[in-house]
Design a protein around this motif. Sequence first.
Motif, PDB file in Angstrom:
ATOM      1  N   ALA A  76       3.759   5.485   7.064  1.00 38.16           N
ATOM      2  CA  ALA A  76       3.745   4.067   7.434  1.00 38.16           C
ATOM      3  C   ALA A  76       3.842   3.238   6.148  1.00 38.16           C
ATOM      4  N   SER A  77       4.531   2.098   6.250  1.00 39.19           N
ATOM      5  CA  SER A  77       4.809   1.274   5.065  1.00 39.19           C
ATOM      6  C   SER A  77       3.564   0.572   4.523  1.00 39.19           C
ATOM      7  N   GLY A  78       3.512   0.476   3.206  1.00 38.07           N
ATOM      8  CA  GLY A  78       2.538  -0.388   2.541  1.00 38.07           C
ATOM      9  C   GLY A  78       1.121   0.128   2.482  1.00 38.07           C
ATOM     10  N   LYS A  79       0.906   1.360   2.928  1.00 34.55           N
ATOM     11  CA  LYS A  79      -0.472   1.886   2.927  1.00 34.55           C
ATOM     12  C   LYS A  79      -0.803   2.530   1.590  1.00 34.55           C
ATOM     13  N   ASP A  80      -2.086   2.611   1.320  1.00 35.84           N
ATOM     14  CA  ASP A  80      -2.545   3.380   0.172  1.00 35.84           C
ATOM     15  C   ASP A  80      -2.440   4.856   0.559  1.00 35.84           C
ATOM     16  N   LYS A  81      -1.440   5.543  -0.007  1.00 36.79           N
ATOM     17  CA  LYS A  81      -1.175   6.925   0.425  1.00 36.79           C
ATOM     18  C   LYS A  81      -2.194   7.933  -0.113  1.00 36.79           C
ATOM     19  N   ARG A  82      -3.164   7.434  -0.890  1.00 35.35           N
ATOM     20  CA  ARG A  82      -4.248   8.329  -1.336  1.00 35.35           C
ATOM     21  C   ARG A  82      -5.290   8.515  -0.244  1.00 35.35           C
TER      22      ARG A  82
ATOM     23  N   PRO B  77       7.563   1.786   9.837  1.00 33.65           N
ATOM     24  CA  PRO B  77       8.007   2.889   8.989  1.00 33.65           C
ATOM     25  C   PRO B  77       8.264   2.401   7.560  1.00 33.65           C
ATOM     26  N   SER B  78       8.218   3.321   6.600  1.00 31.10           N
ATOM     27  CA  SER B  78       8.469   2.995   5.195  1.00 31.10           C
ATOM     28  C   SER B  78       9.662   2.053   5.035  1.00 31.10           C
ATOM     29  N   ALA B  79       9.558   1.141   4.075  1.00 29.05           N
ATOM     30  CA  ALA B  79      10.669   0.225   3.778  1.00 29.05           C
ATOM     31  C   ALA B  79      11.907   1.009   3.326  1.00 29.05           C
ATOM     32  N   GLU B  80      11.691   2.249   2.871  1.00 26.47           N
ATOM     33  CA  GLU B  80      12.808   3.053   2.348  1.00 26.47           C
ATOM     34  C   GLU B  80      13.237   4.149   3.326  1.00 26.47           C
ATOM     35  N   THR B  81      12.913   3.940   4.606  1.00 28.39           N
ATOM     36  CA  THR B  81      13.243   4.932   5.644  1.00 28.39           C
ATOM     37  C   THR B  81      14.737   5.281   5.653  1.00 28.39           C
TER      38      THR B  81
HETATM   39  C1  LIG Z   1       4.711  -0.628  -3.511  1.00 31.99           C
HETATM   40  S1  LIG Z   1       6.086  -0.041  -4.372  1.00 31.99           S
HETATM   41  C2  LIG Z   1       7.473  -0.866  -3.568  1.00 31.99           C
HETATM   42  C3  LIG Z   1       7.992  -0.136  -2.330  1.00 31.99           C
HETATM   43  C4  LIG Z   1       8.358   1.262  -2.691  1.00 31.99           C
HETATM   44  O1  LIG Z   1       9.195   1.469  -3.569  1.00 31.99           O
HETATM   45  C5  LIG Z   1       7.714   2.404  -2.077  1.00 31.99           C
HETATM   46  O2  LIG Z   1       7.985   3.542  -2.436  1.00 31.99           O
HETATM   47  C6  LIG Z   1       6.715   2.255  -0.976  1.00 31.99           C
HETATM   48  O3  LIG Z   1       7.201   1.579   0.118  1.00 31.99           O
HETATM   49  P1  LIG Z   1       6.674   1.940   1.586  1.00 31.99           P
HETATM   50  O4  LIG Z   1       7.273   0.889   2.464  1.00 31.99           O
HETATM   51  O5  LIG Z   1       7.184   3.311   1.887  1.00 31.99           O
HETATM   52  O6  LIG Z   1       5.182   1.911   1.543  1.00 31.99           O
END
Ligand SMILES: CSCCC(=O)C(=O)COP(=O)(O)O
Length: 209
Positions: A45-51, A75-79
């Motif tokens: 999921a986008s923008g979460k703290d993946k730790r 979903p991730s911004a880079e999906t």
């Molecule tokens: C917070 S770094 C900018 C976005 C990015 O490059 C990344 O890898 C994480 O984006 P996501 O939407 O997958 O959380």
Amino acid sequence: MNTHTKEWQELADIKAELAERDWFMGTSGNLSIREPKSPFFYITASGKDKRKQSDSDFLLVDLKGKPVEDTNLRPSAETLLHTDIYRKTNANCVLHVHTVENNVISELYGDEGQVSFRNHEIIKATGRWDEDSELRIPIIYNHADIPLLSDKFKPHVEGDSGAVLIRNHGITVWGKSGLEAKRILEVCEFLFQYQLLLNQQKAFAGSIR
Ligand SMILES: CSCCC(=O)C(=O)COP(=O)(O)O
Ligand SMILES: [Zn+2]
């Protein structure tokens, strides 16, 4: 925790391992894994703290990157980069991390459009067993417009395993399994650290001559 599929759990384990390495600075990074016998994959999921670990770390999306279940998660911004790989190859896992080392290497070698390594035993871990095997990693410009980034990324997605550096952004690797993708990522980061240290030592030796 709810019960999850084998693949969901595998991705959670990989995420925990990469978090232990501190490879998710500032909420960066995204990971995905294909759900077998379906046209879908799990992605962070986008923008979460993946730790952090939770039941809402991943959502299931289709090959257009659209969620296939009812969810509040984005979903991730880079999906799109993940869909590029799953559409073009038989890869089953995609990992993207930002590290200081992959950013510096991408900047140092960005004008050349690639960075290459040869004569390193560790290259064998990517399945290249010949003595003179080369590991070549393309470097692309970090377009903020993700569809444009995807257009520049796609031509470098050639096999079921691989790696691409995005300049001053991070690395995206993929493999036929989670294990393979992780191995490629670790090999790349090892070689980046090696190259930076070597450059530093050479510069130091040059300065005291
Ligand atoms: C917070 S770094 C900018 C976005 C990015 O490059 C990344 O890898 C994480 O984006 P996501 O939407 O997958 O959380
Ligand atoms: Zn990123």
